[in-house]
Design a protein around this motif. Structure first.
Motif, mmCIF file in Angstrom:
data_model
loop_
_atom_site.group_PDB
_atom_site.id
_atom_site.type_symbol
_atom_site.label_atom_id
_atom_site.label_comp_id
_atom_site.label_asym_id
_atom_site.label_seq_id
_atom_site.Cartn_x
_atom_site.Cartn_y
_atom_site.Cartn_z
ATOM 1 N N ILE A 1 43.173 42.529 37.084
ATOM 2 C CA ILE A 1 43.081 43.284 35.834
ATOM 3 C C ILE A 1 42.947 44.772 36.107
ATOM 4 O O ILE A 1 43.608 45.602 35.458
ATOM 5 N N ARG A 2 42.093 45.124 37.042
ATOM 6 C CA ARG A 2 41.994 46.540 37.396
ATOM 7 C C ARG A 2 43.325 47.047 37.944
ATOM 8 O O ARG A 2 43.743 48.177 37.658
ATOM 9 N N GLY A 3 44.006 46.203 38.736
ATOM 10 C CA GLY A 3 45.312 46.580 39.264
ATOM 11 C C GLY A 3 46.340 46.811 38.176
ATOM 12 O O GLY A 3 47.192 47.706 38.287
ATOM 13 N N VAL A 4 46.282 45.998 37.101
ATOM 14 C CA VAL A 4 47.198 46.187 35.969
ATOM 15 C C VAL A 4 47.009 47.575 35.363
ATOM 16 O O VAL A 4 47.988 48.301 35.101
ATOM 17 N N TYR B 1 39.268 32.738 32.002
ATOM 18 C CA TYR B 1 40.155 31.797 31.316
ATOM 19 C C TYR B 1 41.500 31.775 32.031
ATOM 20 O O TYR B 1 42.075 32.832 32.337
ATOM 21 N N PRO B 2 42.060 30.596 32.334
ATOM 22 C CA PRO B 2 43.266 30.536 33.173
ATOM 23 C C PRO B 2 44.448 31.357 32.680
ATOM 24 O O PRO B 2 45.135 32.012 33.478
ATOM 25 N N ALA B 3 44.716 31.353 31.375
ATOM 26 C CA ALA B 3 45.865 32.111 30.873
ATOM 27 C C ALA B 3 45.685 33.611 31.050
ATOM 28 O O ALA B 3 46.669 34.343 31.193
ATOM 29 N N VAL B 4 44.434 34.093 31.041
ATOM 30 C CA VAL B 4 44.184 35.510 31.304
ATOM 31 C C VAL B 4 44.539 35.834 32.755
ATOM 32 O O VAL B 4 45.163 36.860 33.052
ATOM 33 N N GLY B 5 44.156 34.944 33.674
ATOM 34 C CA GLY B 5 44.538 35.140 35.064
ATOM 35 C C GLY B 5 46.040 35.139 35.259
ATOM 36 O O GLY B 5 46.582 35.941 36.037
ATOM 37 N N ALA B 6 46.742 34.232 34.556
ATOM 38 C CA ALA B 6 48.201 34.179 34.670
ATOM 39 C C ALA B 6 48.836 35.453 34.131
ATOM 40 O O ALA B 6 49.776 35.996 34.734
ATOM 41 N N TRP B 7 48.351 35.929 32.970
ATOM 42 C CA TRP B 7 48.873 37.185 32.427
ATOM 43 C C TRP B 7 48.650 38.332 33.409
ATOM 44 O O TRP B 7 49.567 39.133 33.663
ATOM 45 N N ALA B 8 47.440 38.440 33.975
ATOM 46 C CA ALA B 8 47.138 39.537 34.897
ATOM 47 C C ALA B 8 48.024 39.474 36.133
ATOM 48 O O ALA B 8 48.549 40.508 36.586
ATOM 49 N N TRP B 9 48.225 38.280 36.660
ATOM 50 C CA TRP B 9 49.035 38.132 37.875
ATOM 51 C C TRP B 9 50.495 38.499 37.603
ATOM 52 O O TRP B 9 51.110 39.270 38.354
ATOM 53 N N ARG B 10 51.064 37.980 36.532
ATOM 54 C CA ARG B 10 52.475 38.263 36.239
ATOM 55 C C ARG B 10 52.675 39.736 35.884
ATOM 56 O O ARG B 10 53.667 40.353 36.286
ATOM 57 N N THR B 11 51.739 40.288 35.117
ATOM 58 C CA THR B 11 51.884 41.688 34.714
ATOM 59 C C THR B 11 51.742 42.611 35.911
ATOM 60 O O THR B 11 52.506 43.579 36.050
ATOM 61 N N LEU C 1 45.849 43.489 27.535
ATOM 62 C CA LEU C 1 44.475 43.418 27.994
ATOM 63 C C LEU C 1 43.492 43.541 26.826
ATOM 64 O O LEU C 1 42.347 43.094 26.917
ATOM 65 N N GLY C 2 43.951 44.114 25.737
ATOM 66 C CA GLY C 2 43.080 44.201 24.566
ATOM 67 C C GLY C 2 42.723 42.852 23.977
ATOM 68 O O GLY C 2 41.677 42.711 23.323
ATOM 69 N N ALA C 3 43.562 41.828 24.203
ATOM 70 C CA ALA C 3 43.289 40.506 23.618
ATOM 71 C C ALA C 3 42.009 39.884 24.174
ATOM 72 O O ALA C 3 41.173 39.394 23.399
ATOM 73 N N PRO C 4 41.790 39.889 25.504
ATOM 74 C CA PRO C 4 40.494 39.398 25.991
ATOM 75 C C PRO C 4 39.309 40.192 25.453
ATOM 76 O O PRO C 4 38.224 39.627 25.228
ATOM 77 N N ALA C 5 39.495 41.490 25.240
ATOM 78 C CA ALA C 5 38.413 42.294 24.672
ATOM 79 C C ALA C 5 38.075 41.822 23.260
ATOM 80 O O ALA C 5 36.897 41.730 22.881
ATOM 81 N N VAL C 6 39.087 41.506 22.460
ATOM 82 C CA VAL C 6 38.843 40.977 21.115
ATOM 83 C C VAL C 6 38.078 39.659 21.198
ATOM 84 O O VAL C 6 37.122 39.425 20.440
#
Length: 446
Positions: free
Chosen positions: A41-44, A83-93, A110-115
């Motif tokens: 996430i920080r890398g994104v 949450y697994p889908a957050v990890g998948a989004w971060a990795w692909r992005t 990334l705003g979606a996990p914040a919500v």
């Protein structure tokens, strides 16, 4: 946000090599995966800024909001980031930003996990998010479908209430509670199995599974009830006779993702991108689903371990026979399969004692076939030249466990049936792959 440091101990590696590991081992592996997600996430955010991506500013703003939320609601931020889908989004992005290939993976998401963290912590905030296919996915919560004509990015306002929160976006207002659909809102649904194990059935998130073509759409209520029934039955089997597997599943698996069934049999899988997810087609019965968990938790553990500690050398292009696959496999794939089927063999070594009649015979066949197959493949691995020193130690310990498993008595009828099934698979594999040799097969030990 905090990053910290996390490794995998030698004690855990040895326990995993024996085929199990238990709560302490999966806790270490899970902590490593959480750290990986945070680094991605920080890398994104960093890569988006370096690439001058249009969503860079929104990603940075969302990162700052998550950091602020972590001060007041660290547990909820941690929950959504793992949450697994957050990890998948971060990795692909992250990969798409690094490669510059211009995919639809948007750092502003990334705003979606914040919500999600704000909703769960009941903290008011406003976040600007990109709209995808007319909707906004809030990972682990649900999908917000916006009115037609919504802009490409919209503000979501979170207003906490006693039951959850009210969300307002693009003229739509919905109340988001822990469960239940509403106009414009589809909630992700959980299956309550036992305290501490209530997996989410994720049939909405676009990042729920790596192979989009096999991901199933939303389950109807009848299918969802059937999943719940079989999951309850499977848990009774695991809790009664496979305590270590049950504990590993409870602590690791947070999401079940429905996928299409093959023409024959069933389908199940785990993915490097989505640690904590088990994808599967509709389960048929409790014992079969329990065996699926015994199989897939092995894949999940080994994938997490090899991200921290490599066990194989770079792929040299060699391919080998795997008695559970139709295609020739590289060394890493062979290692994954043998480790999974070690778990399967150990499952049936315990379970066959509690089955009756035809089910008992089938259980003994499964035990005889898969312990022999996994043992033989450990020999292929040790002779392949594709393992590093840690990998050789790991596989040697696997082999010892399979030798112990081979001591479990099995009647001659079940042994004979297992051999016939193995021979049919080998014959079909040779016809399907005429350019490859299945060295060392058929195998007769241990």
């Amino acid at each position: 946000m905090r990053l910290g440091a996390q490794g995998v101990s030698d004690t855990t590696v040895l326990a995993l090599a024996a085929g199990e590991g238990g709560a302490d081992a999966v806790a270490e592996l899970s902590a490593f995966q959480r750290l990986k997600n945070r680094m991605l996430i920080r890398g994104v955010v960093t890569e988006a800024r370096s690439a001058s991506h249009p969503g860079a500013a929104l990603a940075a703003r969302a990162y700052g909001l998550l950091a602020d939320l972590e001060v007041e609601a660290g547990e909820e931020v941690e929950r959504v980031l793992r949450y697994p889908a957050v990890g998948a989004w971060a990795w692909r992005t992250y990969r798409s930003l690094r490669s510059g290939n211009g995919t639809s993976d948007d750092p502003a998401q990334l705003g979606a996990p914040a919500v999600v963290a704000a909703v769960r912590a009941r903290i008011a905030c406003r976040v600007r998010l990109p709209v995808r296919d007319g909707a906004i996915m809030l990972p682990s919560l649900g999908r917000l479908t916006l009115p037609e004509g919504a802009e490409e990015t919209v503000d979501i306002t979170v207003r906490p209430d006693a039951d959850g929160a009210e969300l307002e976006a693009a003229g739509l207002t919905v109340r988001v509670r822990p469960r239940g659909d509403r106009p414009g809102w589809q909630a992700l649904r959980g299956l309550r199995v036992t305290p501490g194990f209530e997996p989410v059935v994720d049939d909405l998130d676009p990042y729920r599974w790596s192979a989009k073509e096999v991901a199933e759409p939303r389950l109807d209520p009848g299918r969802l009830r059937a999943w719940g029934t079989h999951l309850d039955d499977a848990w009774r089997v695991l809790a009664a006779h496979h305590a270590t597997v049950a504990e590993e599943v409870r602590l690791t698996v947070s999401v079940l993702t429905p996928v299409k069934a093959p023409k024959r049999g069933q389908n199940s899988a785990t993915s490097r991108e989505t640690f904590g997810t088990v994808a599967m087609s509709d389960p048929w019965h409790g014992v079969g689903l329990a065996a699926t968990f015994a199989h897939e938790i092995q894949h999940a553990k080994l994938t997490a371990l090899t991200e921290a500690i490599p066990l194989t050398l770079p792929d040299d292009g060699s391919r080998h026979y795997a008695p559970w696959r139709d295609d020739p496999r590289p060394v890493y794939g062979l290692l994954q399969g043998s480790y999974a089927y070690l778990g399967v063999a150990e499952f049936w070594r315990r379970q066959h004692r509690f089955e009756r009649d035809a089910e008992a015979f089938r259980a003994r066949v499964e035990l005889a076939r898969w312990r022999r197959a996994a043992y033989a493949v450990t020999g292929t691995l040790l002779a392949s030249g594709g393992l590093n020193e840690r990998g050789e130690e790991f596989v040697a310990r696997m082999r010892k466990t399979l030798e112990e498993c081979a001591a479990e008595p099995v009647d001659s009828a079940a042994e004979s049936q297992a051999r016939r099934e193995a021979e049919r698979h080998l014959d079909a594999w040779r016809r399907r792959n005429p350019g490859f040799r299945a060295n060392g097969w058929p195998h007769t030990g241990p």
